[in-house]
Design an enzyme around this catalytic site. Structure first.
Site, PDB file in Angstrom:
ATOM      1  N   ALA A  40       7.685  -3.639  -6.421  1.00 40.64           N
ATOM      2  CA  ALA A  40       7.248  -2.259  -6.177  1.00 40.64           C
ATOM      3  C   ALA A  40       5.736  -2.164  -6.041  1.00 40.64           C
ATOM      4  O   ALA A  40       4.997  -2.633  -6.910  1.00 40.64           O
ATOM      5  CB  ALA A  40       7.721  -1.346  -7.305  1.00 40.64           C
ATOM      6  N   GLY A  45       1.864  -5.534 -12.157  1.00 41.30           N
ATOM      7  CA  GLY A  45       2.060  -6.924 -11.742  1.00 41.30           C
ATOM      8  C   GLY A  45       1.951  -7.096 -10.239  1.00 41.30           C
ATOM      9  O   GLY A  45       1.329  -8.047  -9.751  1.00 41.30           O
ATOM     10  N   CYS A  46       2.542  -6.179  -9.494  1.00 42.00           N
ATOM     11  CA  CYS A  46       2.515  -6.280  -8.032  1.00 42.00           C
ATOM     12  C   CYS A  46       1.108  -6.057  -7.491  1.00 42.00           C
ATOM     13  O   CYS A  46       0.707  -6.684  -6.507  1.00 42.00           O
ATOM     14  CB  CYS A  46       3.497  -5.285  -7.416  1.00 42.00           C
ATOM     15  N   THR A  47       0.337  -5.191  -8.145  1.00 37.98           N
ATOM     16  CA  THR A  47      -1.054  -4.981  -7.745  1.00 37.98           C
ATOM     17  C   THR A  47      -1.866  -6.244  -7.993  1.00 37.98           C
ATOM     18  O   THR A  47      -2.637  -6.683  -7.129  1.00 37.98           O
ATOM     19  CB  THR A  47      -1.664  -3.783  -8.496  1.00 37.98           C
ATOM     20  N   ALA A  50      -0.858  -8.833  -5.303  1.00 40.09           N
ATOM     21  CA  ALA A  50      -1.365  -8.461  -3.977  1.00 40.09           C
ATOM     22  C   ALA A  50      -2.873  -8.679  -3.897  1.00 40.09           C
ATOM     23  O   ALA A  50      -3.379  -9.193  -2.889  1.00 40.09           O
ATOM     24  CB  ALA A  50      -1.007  -7.007  -3.665  1.00 40.09           C
TER      25      ALA A  50
END
Length: 155
Positions: A40, A45-47, A50
């Site tokens: 998401a 974590g995804c930030t 990325a």
């Protein structure tokens, strides 16, 4: 869903990107492509993951790799995420998770004792001929890009 292995043909796909233009794996044939799946946009974590790809993008590109991020998020959410984090590589929308399923990046997950279906943080490297040269599943968001660089022999 079965996971991909080295030597498998990478499933082709065409998905809308954060700028609404379609991106197709076939259009990148002749280049090595890092396809990473994340659950998401705009989550911690995804930030982190990325931004790690963003910060390593020049060195990955100099080594011949393109980067594509894929999540079930809609294009509007991806566009905001890309703008907020100054992400300069395509983020692709896979709302029905068909591409994630084809890559073995969708399946059973467990969180706090609860079992559910969802996106499994994964990275697949596709060689210039469209074959899988590396497949990693259940990767950690933090430190993943550094490990990937080591695994690709870039460090």
């Amino acid at each position: 869903m079965p996971r991909l292995s080295v030597g498998d043909a990478a499933p082709d796909f065409s998905l809308a990107s954060s700028d609404s233009s379609p991106v197709s794996l076939a259009d990148l044939r002749g280049r090595s492509v890092i396809v990473y799946f994340y659950p998401a946009a705009a989550t911690p974590g995804c930030t982190k993951e990325a931004c790690d790809f963003r910060d390593n993008l020049n060195s990955l590109a100099s080594a011949g790799y393109a980067v594509l991020g894929i999540s079930p998020d809609n294009v509007d959410k991806l566009a905001k995420f890309a703008a907020d984090e100054a992400l300069t590589f395509p983020l692709l929308s896979d709302p029905d998770h068909a591409v994630a399923e084809a890559y073995g990046a969708w399946g059973e997950k467990k969180n706090y004792g609860k079992v559910y279906e969802g996106l499994i943080r994964s990275t697949v490297v596709v060689d210039p001929e469209g074959k899988v040269s590396l497949a990693q599943y259940n990767v950690k968001a933090t430190g993943h890009v550094a490990k990937l660089r080591r695994d690709l022999g870039l460090d």
